[in-house]
Design a protein around this motif. Structure first.
Motif, PDB file in Angstrom:
ATOM      1  N   ILE A 156       0.861  -1.182   0.000  1.00  0.00           N
ATOM      2  CA  ILE A 156       0.000   0.000   0.000  1.00  0.00           C
ATOM      3  C   ILE A 156       0.896   1.229   0.000  1.00  0.00           C
ATOM      4  N   PRO A 157       0.677   2.178  -0.876  1.00  0.00           N
ATOM      5  CA  PRO A 157       1.547   3.362  -0.942  1.00  0.00           C
ATOM      6  C   PRO A 157       1.640   4.083   0.408  1.00  0.00           C
ATOM      7  N   ASP A 158       2.826   4.593   0.699  1.00  0.00           N
ATOM      8  CA  ASP A 158       3.053   5.276   1.985  1.00  0.00           C
ATOM      9  C   ASP A 158       2.168   6.505   2.158  1.00  0.00           C
ATOM     10  N   ASN A 159       1.806   7.142   1.041  1.00  0.00           N
ATOM     11  CA  ASN A 159       1.011   8.368   1.145  1.00  0.00           C
ATOM     12  C   ASN A 159      -0.499   8.111   1.148  1.00  0.00           C
ATOM     13  N   TYR A 160      -0.891   6.847   1.200  1.00  0.00           N
ATOM     14  CA  TYR A 160      -2.331   6.518   1.214  1.00  0.00           C
ATOM     15  C   TYR A 160      -2.924   6.883   2.573  1.00  0.00           C
ATOM     16  N   GLU A 161      -4.007   7.654   2.558  1.00  0.00           N
ATOM     17  CA  GLU A 161      -4.639   8.117   3.789  1.00  0.00           C
ATOM     18  C   GLU A 161      -6.066   7.617   3.944  1.00  0.00           C
ATOM     19  N   GLY A 162      -6.456   6.635   3.138  1.00  0.00           N
ATOM     20  CA  GLY A 162      -7.826   6.160   3.147  1.00  0.00           C
ATOM     21  C   GLY A 162      -8.062   4.993   4.079  1.00  0.00           C
ATOM     22  N   PRO A 163      -9.231   4.369   3.978  1.00  0.00           N
ATOM     23  CA  PRO A 163      -9.600   3.260   4.871  1.00  0.00           C
ATOM     24  C   PRO A 163      -8.710   2.042   4.664  1.00  0.00           C
ATOM     25  N   ARG A 164      -8.514   1.287   5.735  1.00  0.00           N
ATOM     26  CA  ARG A 164      -7.679   0.093   5.676  1.00  0.00           C
ATOM     27  C   ARG A 164      -8.432  -1.096   6.262  1.00  0.00           C
ATOM     28  N   LEU A 165      -8.086  -2.267   5.786  1.00  0.00           N
ATOM     29  CA  LEU A 165      -8.633  -3.498   6.336  1.00  0.00           C
ATOM     30  C   LEU A 165      -8.098  -3.711   7.741  1.00  0.00           C
ATOM     31  N   GLY A 166      -8.791  -4.561   8.516  1.00  0.00           N
ATOM     32  CA  GLY A 166      -8.347  -4.866   9.870  1.00  0.00           C
ATOM     33  C   GLY A 166      -7.205  -5.866   9.881  1.00  0.00           C
ATOM     34  N   ASP A 167      -6.876  -6.347  11.055  1.00  0.00           N
ATOM     35  CA  ASP A 167      -5.818  -7.340  11.198  1.00  0.00           C
ATOM     36  C   ASP A 167      -6.159  -8.575  10.375  1.00  0.00           C
ATOM     37  N   GLY A 168      -5.147  -9.120   9.704  1.00  0.00           N
ATOM     38  CA  GLY A 168      -5.389 -10.298   8.873  1.00  0.00           C
ATOM     39  C   GLY A 168      -6.248  -9.999   7.667  1.00  0.00           C
ATOM     40  N   ASP A 169      -6.262  -8.747   7.234  1.00  0.00           N
ATOM     41  CA  ASP A 169      -7.067  -8.307   6.090  1.00  0.00           C
ATOM     42  C   ASP A 169      -8.566  -8.469   6.325  1.00  0.00           C
ATOM     43  N   VAL A 171     -12.301  -7.590   6.678  1.00  0.00           N
ATOM     44  CA  VAL A 171     -13.232  -6.551   6.254  1.00  0.00           C
ATOM     45  C   VAL A 171     -14.102  -6.198   7.448  1.00  0.00           C
ATOM     46  N   THR A 172     -14.062  -4.953   7.872  1.00  0.00           N
ATOM     47  CA  THR A 172     -14.821  -4.502   9.037  1.00  0.00           C
ATOM     48  C   THR A 172     -15.865  -3.472   8.618  1.00  0.00           C
ATOM     49  N   ALA A 173     -16.825  -3.242   9.512  1.00  0.00           N
ATOM     50  CA  ALA A 173     -17.842  -2.222   9.231  1.00  0.00           C
ATOM     51  C   ALA A 173     -17.192  -0.843   9.125  1.00  0.00           C
ATOM     52  N   THR A 272     -18.664  -2.508  -3.670  1.00  0.00           N
ATOM     53  CA  THR A 272     -19.437  -2.285  -2.440  1.00  0.00           C
ATOM     54  C   THR A 272     -20.232  -3.528  -2.074  1.00  0.00           C
ATOM     55  N   ALA A 273     -20.954  -4.087  -3.035  1.00  0.00           N
ATOM     56  CA  ALA A 273     -21.716  -5.307  -2.764  1.00  0.00           C
ATOM     57  C   ALA A 273     -20.797  -6.442  -2.346  1.00  0.00           C
ATOM     58  N   PHE A 274     -19.656  -6.554  -3.032  1.00  0.00           N
ATOM     59  CA  PHE A 274     -18.729  -7.649  -2.741  1.00  0.00           C
ATOM     60  C   PHE A 274     -18.121  -7.502  -1.342  1.00  0.00           C
ATOM     61  N   ALA A 275     -17.755  -6.283  -0.962  1.00  0.00           N
ATOM     62  CA  ALA A 275     -17.182  -6.077   0.368  1.00  0.00           C
ATOM     63  C   ALA A 275     -18.201  -6.387   1.458  1.00  0.00           C
ATOM     64  N   TYR A 276     -19.452  -5.994   1.223  1.00  0.00           N
ATOM     65  CA  TYR A 276     -20.494  -6.315   2.205  1.00  0.00           C
ATOM     66  C   TYR A 276     -20.728  -7.818   2.295  1.00  0.00           C
ATOM     67  N   LYS A 277     -20.610  -8.519   1.184  1.00  0.00           N
ATOM     68  CA  LYS A 277     -20.765  -9.980   1.228  1.00  0.00           C
ATOM     69  C   LYS A 277     -19.675 -10.611   2.080  1.00  0.00           C
ATOM     70  N   VAL A 278     -18.449 -10.089   2.003  1.00  0.00           N
ATOM     71  CA  VAL A 278     -17.366 -10.607   2.835  1.00  0.00           C
ATOM     72  C   VAL A 278     -17.603 -10.265   4.299  1.00  0.00           C
ATOM     73  N   LEU A 279     -18.087  -9.052   4.567  1.00  0.00           N
ATOM     74  CA  LEU A 279     -18.353  -8.643   5.949  1.00  0.00           C
ATOM     75  C   LEU A 279     -19.508  -9.430   6.568  1.00  0.00           C
ATOM     76  N   TYR A 280     -20.607  -9.589   5.818  1.00  0.00           N
ATOM     77  CA  TYR A 280     -21.808 -10.246   6.335  1.00  0.00           C
ATOM     78  C   TYR A 280     -22.222 -11.390   5.409  1.00  0.00           C
ATOM     79  N   PRO A 281     -21.469 -12.477   5.373  1.00  0.00           N
ATOM     80  CA  PRO A 281     -21.779 -13.545   4.411  1.00  0.00           C
ATOM     81  C   PRO A 281     -23.138 -14.198   4.620  1.00  0.00           C
TER      82      PRO A 281
END
Length: 485
Positions: A156-169, A171-173, A272-281
């Protein structure tokens, strides 16, 4: 056989109707254009009118009708260049590149110095060769990218300031909340994050059958929301979440296919749909639509968009996920949700849908094709599809299928409806379409359908389109250069 001559007054009226239809076409009112072209054809059939109507059919994805009209145009004028374009374009849309190649070879003979014709001919030749090569090496297919990609080597680029995945990648709310804000501002997620989510999604989808049974939680405050086509209209999807709440265990969602293509934020809408599917399968569900396919993605913008925003590896991961999506869901053992519709043959059971093979592109025929492409018709029986694939099916077909499978209702999408939804087939089938003012042109409302466990009565919610940044639909589409003429 030449058409019978018409009077000058009749011809004048036909020309007036042609002009009127052309105006409708220019305003993207394709249904009206088709109707008026048809009136003109009744008065004075011509190659130009049939070709123009074929073009309007192409814009509504009625590829079968476009082929029929283009052939009629060429029967009247075998040298009419635009009719060849329409015919070749329709074959390309149906993934029938060998047929398209024959058409463009004929066209090249008529217009040997036309650079655009040569380009289209070359494109078709490449697609035919590619298909032959892929068939030849199919037995030696490498492992899917999702199983071989080294995520640890991606940074991930050092200058990235956006959202990040949690520990172990994970997907969190919080990640998704930040992601929606980030993408609303037209900012891109790092490739490392996108790839990780898609790899996780592929594993989840691979564990599912082709038909998934869904139960709605007992909580009286909980309802299931079924979305129809969203087609890359990300800002309208954000508005849906505002109206209806974001997906969660108490707000389960079912996306009924065609998440991508046409709209120019197809990555954001689909991811968006795919990330929500991973968060709430267990609370988010996604059907495959006819646009979750490789050929449609090439033509209608999704592949071009992903290649612009990311690269071929990310597109390959999306394709893997599309090929692994289920074809159907049944809610509370009563409501079947499929993208297109029902089947050419009677006697199809839910277990037959469960056994539809996944992992590749849909077949050209059979229930795996019908379920993605078919459309309802108002009269009984079955008829040919206006799209050139699938079929049209009547109220009696729907009633028989429901009775055979002890179901109450079919929910499908696949077609624009003026109010965003429409009850059809004596209330036993509902079409829902969730992309309001489709392609910034159609003026339709969007809708979703809610269901609560206690009565399973469909509860439609409609909404209007909302503003979006100044980027037109189909901004990334190539159409293989076919549909612009």
């Amino acid at each position: 056989m030449a058409a019978d001559p018409v009077s000058s007054a009749t011809q004048q009226r036909a020309d007036e109707l042609k002009g009127e239809a052309n105006k409708y076409f220019g305003q993207a009112q394709y249904a009206q254009a088709i109707a008026v072209y048809s009136d003109a054809i009744e008065l004075s059939p011509s190659a130009v009118l049939y070709s123009n109507r074929a073009f309007a059919h192409l814009r509504t994805e009625a590829f079968g009708l476009a082929i029929e009209d283009a052939r009629k145009a060429l029967a009247l004028d075998p040298r009419y260049v635009k009719a060849y374009y329409r015919l070749g374009s329709a074959y390309v849309a149906l993934n029938k590149y060998r047929h398209a190649l024959k058409v463009f070879k004929q066209l090249a003979k008529l217009a040997p110095k036309d650079r655009d014709v040569r380009t289209k001919l070359t494109l078709c030749e490449k697609e035919v060769k590619r298909a032959a090569f892929e068939a030849a090496i199919a037995v030696e297919a490498p492992k899917p990218l999702s199983e071989t990609l080294d995520l640890d080597s991606m940074t991930i680029p050092d200058n990235y300031e956006g959202p990040r995945l949690g520990d172990g990648d994970e997907v969190t709310a919080d990640f998704i909340s930040g992601m929606l804000d980030w993408m609303r501002d037209e900012k891109l997620l790092p490739k490392r994050i996108v790839a990780s989510v898609l790899v996780q999604l592929k594993r989840i989808l691979a564990s599912l059958p082709s038909l998934v049974d869904v139960d709605i939680p007992e909580d009286e405050q909980t309802y299931m929301s079924v979305l129809g086509d969203t087609h890359g209209q990300f800002y309208d999807l954000l508005n849906i979440f505002k109206i209806n709440d974001r997906p969660s265990p108490t707000r389960p969602y079912l996306w009924n296919g065609d998440l991508c293509d046409r709209g120019s934020w197809s990555f954001e809408t689909t991811f968006t749909a795919f990330a929500y599917k991973v968060l709430y399968p267990q609370s988010v569900f996604i059907n495959r639509g006819n646009h979750e396919t490789q050929n449609m993605n090439k033509m209608y913008g999704f592949e071009g968009e992903v290649m612009k925003k990311y690269d071929a590896n990310i597109m390959a991961l999306f394709t893997e996920c599309f090929r692994t999506l289920p074809y159907a869901h049944v809610i509370e053992k009563k409501v079947l949700v499929v993208h297109g519709g029902l089947f050419k043959d009677d006697g199809v059971k839910l277990d037959d849908i469960r056994k539809i093979p996944r992992g590749g592109e849909p077949p050209e025929s059979g229930i795996g094709s019908d379920i993605l492409w078919s459309d309802p018709q108002p009269f009984n029986g079955r008829g040919p599809s206006k799209r050139g694939v699938g079929l049209s099916f009547g109220p009696d077909i729907t009633e028989r299928f429901l009775k055979d499978n002890n179901l109450d209702l079919v929910i499908r999408s696949h077609e624009v409806r003026e109010e965003g939804f429409l009850e059809e087939h004596d209330g036993k089938l509902i079409t829902v379409f969730s992309a309001p003012n489709y392609c910034d042109q159609m003026g339709n409302k969007g809708a979703l359908i809610r269901f609560r466990k206690n009565n399973m009565k469909p509860d439609p919610v409609t909404f209007e389109a909302v503003p979006h940044p100044d980027l037109k639909p189909m901004a990334y589409a190539s159409n293989l250069g076919m549909f612009g003429l």
